[in-house]
Design a protein around this motif. Structure first.
Motif, PDB file in Angstrom:
ATOM      1  N   GLU A  56      65.201 -38.044  38.143  1.00  0.00           N
ATOM      2  CA  GLU A  56      64.056 -38.878  38.511  1.00  0.00           C
ATOM      3  C   GLU A  56      63.081 -38.760  37.050  1.00  0.00           C
ATOM      4  N   ALA A  57      62.760 -39.994  36.693  1.00  0.00           N
ATOM      5  CA  ALA A  57      61.900 -39.766  35.518  1.00  0.00           C
ATOM      6  C   ALA A  57      60.755 -40.945  35.707  1.00  0.00           C
ATOM      7  N   TRP A  58      59.654 -40.409  35.382  1.00  0.00           N
ATOM      8  CA  TRP A  58      58.393 -41.198  35.428  1.00  0.00           C
ATOM      9  C   TRP A  58      57.602 -40.924  34.191  1.00  0.00           C
ATOM     10  N   PHE A  59      56.691 -41.876  33.992  1.00  0.00           N
ATOM     11  CA  PHE A  59      55.797 -41.666  32.597  1.00  0.00           C
ATOM     12  C   PHE A  59      54.461 -42.396  33.221  1.00  0.00           C
ATOM     13  N   ASP A  60      53.369 -42.002  32.312  1.00  0.00           N
ATOM     14  CA  ASP A  60      52.178 -42.263  32.410  1.00  0.00           C
ATOM     15  C   ASP A  60      51.595 -42.291  31.022  1.00  0.00           C
ATOM     16  N   GLY A  61      50.400 -43.088  30.959  1.00  0.00           N
ATOM     17  CA  GLY A  61      49.620 -43.039  29.573  1.00  0.00           C
ATOM     18  C   GLY A  61      48.838 -44.140  29.467  1.00  0.00           C
ATOM     19  N   SER A  62      48.528 -44.184  28.225  1.00  0.00           N
ATOM     20  CA  SER A  62      47.393 -45.229  28.012  1.00  0.00           C
ATOM     21  C   SER A  62      47.996 -45.982  26.292  1.00  0.00           C
ATOM     22  N   GLY A  63      47.548 -47.041  26.223  1.00  0.00           N
ATOM     23  CA  GLY A  63      47.615 -47.611  24.837  1.00  0.00           C
ATOM     24  C   GLY A  63      47.941 -48.969  24.814  1.00  0.00           C
ATOM     25  N   CYS A  64      48.728 -49.527  23.834  1.00  0.00           N
ATOM     26  CA  CYS A  64      49.170 -50.858  23.572  1.00  0.00           C
ATOM     27  C   CYS A  64      50.206 -51.317  24.633  1.00  0.00           C
TER      28      CYS A  64
END
Length: 146
Positions: A56-64
């Motif tokens: 399993e692979a997940w991401f989160d974040g903020s930006g362009c």
């Protein structure tokens, strides 16, 4: 429709409807980093099997748009891959996966998730108390006793 238009549509699709965005509570490995030039942030959670495969692979974040869409593309690409395959996936491969040609500063936005992934595979999260190696007692081990 030009090739550039197709690439841009693909990027917007990943930005507006990202693949596996959010925290993943069962992660075995995780890492987060930012791009100090612009403030983009990407966090990646991975669940690695005992045989070294990304289950399993997940991401989160903020930006362009570039940083967030490229993270979605990368997460979709690496799921099911072995650690050897992930290690062979280069920065040039990441830029090719993204598609549109980018200026050097914008390449940093695209490569942020790739950099985070390279660290995440070597960053296990805190071990869970239900590990199979027996009970844990706070205090020195027998080898530390004098």
């Amino acid at each position: 429709m030009s090739e550039q238009d197709i690439y841009e549509e693909h990027v917007l699709d990943h930005y507006e409807d990202p693949y596996h965005r959010g925290a993943y509570e069962a992660a075995t490995h995780a890492h987060e980093a930012d791009n100090p030039l612009c403030g983009d942030i990407v966090h990646i959670d991975l669940k690695l099997s005992k045989d070294g495969k990304i289950e399993e692979a997940w991401f989160d974040g903020s930006g362009c748009v570039i940083s967030q869409a490229s993270a979605s593309m990368l997460i979709e690409k690496i799921e099911g891959k072995t650690l050897d395959e992930v290690n062979e996936f280069s920065a040039a491969d990441m830029l090719e996966l993204f598609g549109p040609k980018l200026t050097p500063n914008r390449q940093k936005c695209c490569l942020l998730s790739w950099r985070v992934l390279q660290s995440a595979v070597h960053a296990p999260v805190a071990a869970d108390e239900s590990d199979d190696d027996g009970p844990r007692f706070n205090g020195p081990s027998l080898s530390e006793e004098s």
